[in-house]
Motif scaffolding. Structure first.
Motif, mmCIF file in Angstrom:
data_model
loop_
_atom_site.group_PDB
_atom_site.id
_atom_site.type_symbol
_atom_site.label_atom_id
_atom_site.label_comp_id
_atom_site.label_asym_id
_atom_site.label_seq_id
_atom_site.Cartn_x
_atom_site.Cartn_y
_atom_site.Cartn_z
ATOM 1 N N PHE A 71 49.002 -36.935 -10.774
ATOM 2 C CA PHE A 71 47.599 -36.629 -10.544
ATOM 3 C C PHE A 71 46.928 -37.762 -9.794
ATOM 4 O O PHE A 71 47.436 -38.886 -9.746
ATOM 5 C CB PHE A 71 46.865 -36.306 -11.847
ATOM 6 C CG PHE A 71 46.927 -37.390 -12.891
ATOM 7 C CD1 PHE A 71 45.999 -38.412 -12.916
ATOM 8 C CD2 PHE A 71 47.920 -37.365 -13.863
ATOM 9 C CE1 PHE A 71 46.061 -39.400 -13.879
ATOM 10 C CE2 PHE A 71 47.977 -38.344 -14.827
ATOM 11 C CZ PHE A 71 47.045 -39.370 -14.835
ATOM 12 N N ILE A 72 45.800 -37.446 -9.210
ATOM 13 C CA ILE A 72 45.000 -38.443 -8.501
ATOM 14 C C ILE A 72 44.297 -39.280 -9.565
ATOM 15 O O ILE A 72 43.541 -38.749 -10.365
ATOM 16 C CB ILE A 72 43.967 -37.772 -7.579
ATOM 17 C CG1 ILE A 72 44.655 -36.907 -6.534
ATOM 18 C CG2 ILE A 72 43.071 -38.822 -6.923
ATOM 19 C CD1 ILE A 72 43.710 -36.005 -5.756
ATOM 20 N N SER A 73 44.574 -40.571 -9.563
ATOM 21 C CA SER A 73 43.904 -41.439 -10.532
ATOM 22 C C SER A 73 42.672 -42.105 -9.928
ATOM 23 O O SER A 73 41.862 -42.671 -10.652
ATOM 24 C CB SER A 73 44.875 -42.495 -11.075
ATOM 25 O OG SER A 73 45.361 -43.295 -10.032
ATOM 26 N N GLY A 74 42.532 -42.013 -8.624
ATOM 27 C CA GLY A 74 41.347 -42.547 -7.974
ATOM 28 C C GLY A 74 41.385 -42.296 -6.482
ATOM 29 O O GLY A 74 42.448 -42.188 -5.883
ATOM 30 N N ILE A 126 44.186 -43.063 -1.410
ATOM 31 C CA ILE A 126 44.280 -42.363 -2.690
ATOM 32 C C ILE A 126 45.215 -43.116 -3.636
ATOM 33 O O ILE A 126 46.276 -43.577 -3.220
ATOM 34 C CB ILE A 126 44.828 -40.931 -2.479
ATOM 35 C CG1 ILE A 126 43.914 -40.135 -1.546
ATOM 36 C CG2 ILE A 126 45.023 -40.206 -3.796
ATOM 37 C CD1 ILE A 126 44.467 -38.786 -1.138
ATOM 38 N N ASN A 127 44.806 -43.204 -4.898
ATOM 39 C CA ASN A 127 45.686 -43.734 -5.958
ATOM 40 C C ASN A 127 46.286 -42.556 -6.698
ATOM 41 O O ASN A 127 45.573 -41.615 -7.066
ATOM 42 C CB ASN A 127 44.901 -44.585 -6.952
ATOM 43 C CG ASN A 127 44.384 -45.858 -6.360
ATOM 44 O OD1 ASN A 127 44.860 -46.322 -5.339
ATOM 45 N ND2 ASN A 127 43.391 -46.436 -6.994
ATOM 46 N N LEU A 128 47.596 -42.618 -6.951
ATOM 47 C CA LEU A 128 48.295 -41.555 -7.679
ATOM 48 C C LEU A 128 49.024 -42.122 -8.886
ATOM 49 O O LEU A 128 49.521 -43.254 -8.848
ATOM 50 C CB LEU A 128 49.322 -40.872 -6.773
ATOM 51 C CG LEU A 128 48.813 -40.175 -5.527
ATOM 52 C CD1 LEU A 128 49.965 -39.682 -4.693
ATOM 53 C CD2 LEU A 128 47.889 -39.027 -5.889
ATOM 54 N N PHE A 129 49.115 -41.328 -9.938
ATOM 55 C CA PHE A 129 49.904 -41.615 -11.117
ATOM 56 C C PHE A 129 50.961 -40.524 -11.190
ATOM 57 O O PHE A 129 50.621 -39.335 -11.168
ATOM 58 C CB PHE A 129 49.027 -41.571 -12.377
ATOM 59 C CG PHE A 129 49.783 -41.763 -13.650
ATOM 60 C CD1 PHE A 129 49.956 -43.023 -14.191
ATOM 61 C CD2 PHE A 129 50.334 -40.670 -14.312
ATOM 62 C CE1 PHE A 129 50.657 -43.195 -15.379
ATOM 63 C CE2 PHE A 129 51.039 -40.837 -15.499
ATOM 64 C CZ PHE A 129 51.200 -42.102 -16.019
ATOM 65 N N ILE A 130 52.254 -40.912 -11.252
ATOM 66 C CA ILE A 130 53.346 -39.938 -11.248
ATOM 67 C C ILE A 130 54.312 -40.309 -12.348
ATOM 68 O O ILE A 130 54.691 -41.478 -12.497
ATOM 69 C CB ILE A 130 54.061 -39.916 -9.877
ATOM 70 C CG1 ILE A 130 53.059 -39.586 -8.761
ATOM 71 C CG2 ILE A 130 55.222 -38.926 -9.887
ATOM 72 C CD1 ILE A 130 53.602 -39.788 -7.375
#
Length: 133
Positions: A71-74, A126-130
């Motif tokens: 998801f997009i974390s920021g 974009i920051n992502l968390f995977i």
């Protein structure tokens, strides 16, 4: 909903994708692909760089039955210059800016641009968390 039709190029630091805007897409409003759709397309494009590592073991063999969630974390920066129309195809390019990995998840910052032909539609960081599900 999948927002990438084809990955044209993919390596550890860069990716290029293609996506055709169809009438039945969740993010189509009044014949145009909405801003949120451009962001989601960019995020899905970006996630392929880091996400690919979850599908390979330490010997570079493909793992079976892997499920990854992200998801997009920021969003550090997003500039939307134009919206594509239904029926148009967009090309998104992303470059890995930074990455932090643990055994269970990855966090990354990506810089991306989306075009219709030569027209710049979106530019974002974009920051992502995977993580593996």
């Amino acid at each position: 909903m999948l927002m990438v039709d084809l990955i044209l190029e993919l390596n550890d630091h860069e990716v290029k994708t293609v996506f055709e805007i169809k009438e039945d897409n969740l993010f189509v409003e009044n014949g145009f692909f909405a801003e949120s759709g451009l962001i989601e397309n960019a995020a899905q494009t970006c996630s392929s760089i880091v996400g690919q590592t979850f599908f390979l073991d330490e010997n570079q063999n493909v793992k079976q039955d892997v499920q990854v969630i992200g998801f997009i974390s920021g969003i550090k920066k997003a500039t939307i210059l134009a919206l594509p129309k239904v029926g148009q195809t967009i090309n998104t390019e992303a470059v890995l800016h930074s990455r932090f990995d643990t055994e269970n998840y990855s966090i990354c910052t990506m810089k991306c641009k989306t075009f219709h032909e030569t027209e710049l539609l979106l530019e974002a960081e974009i920051n992502l968390f995977i993580q593996e599900n």
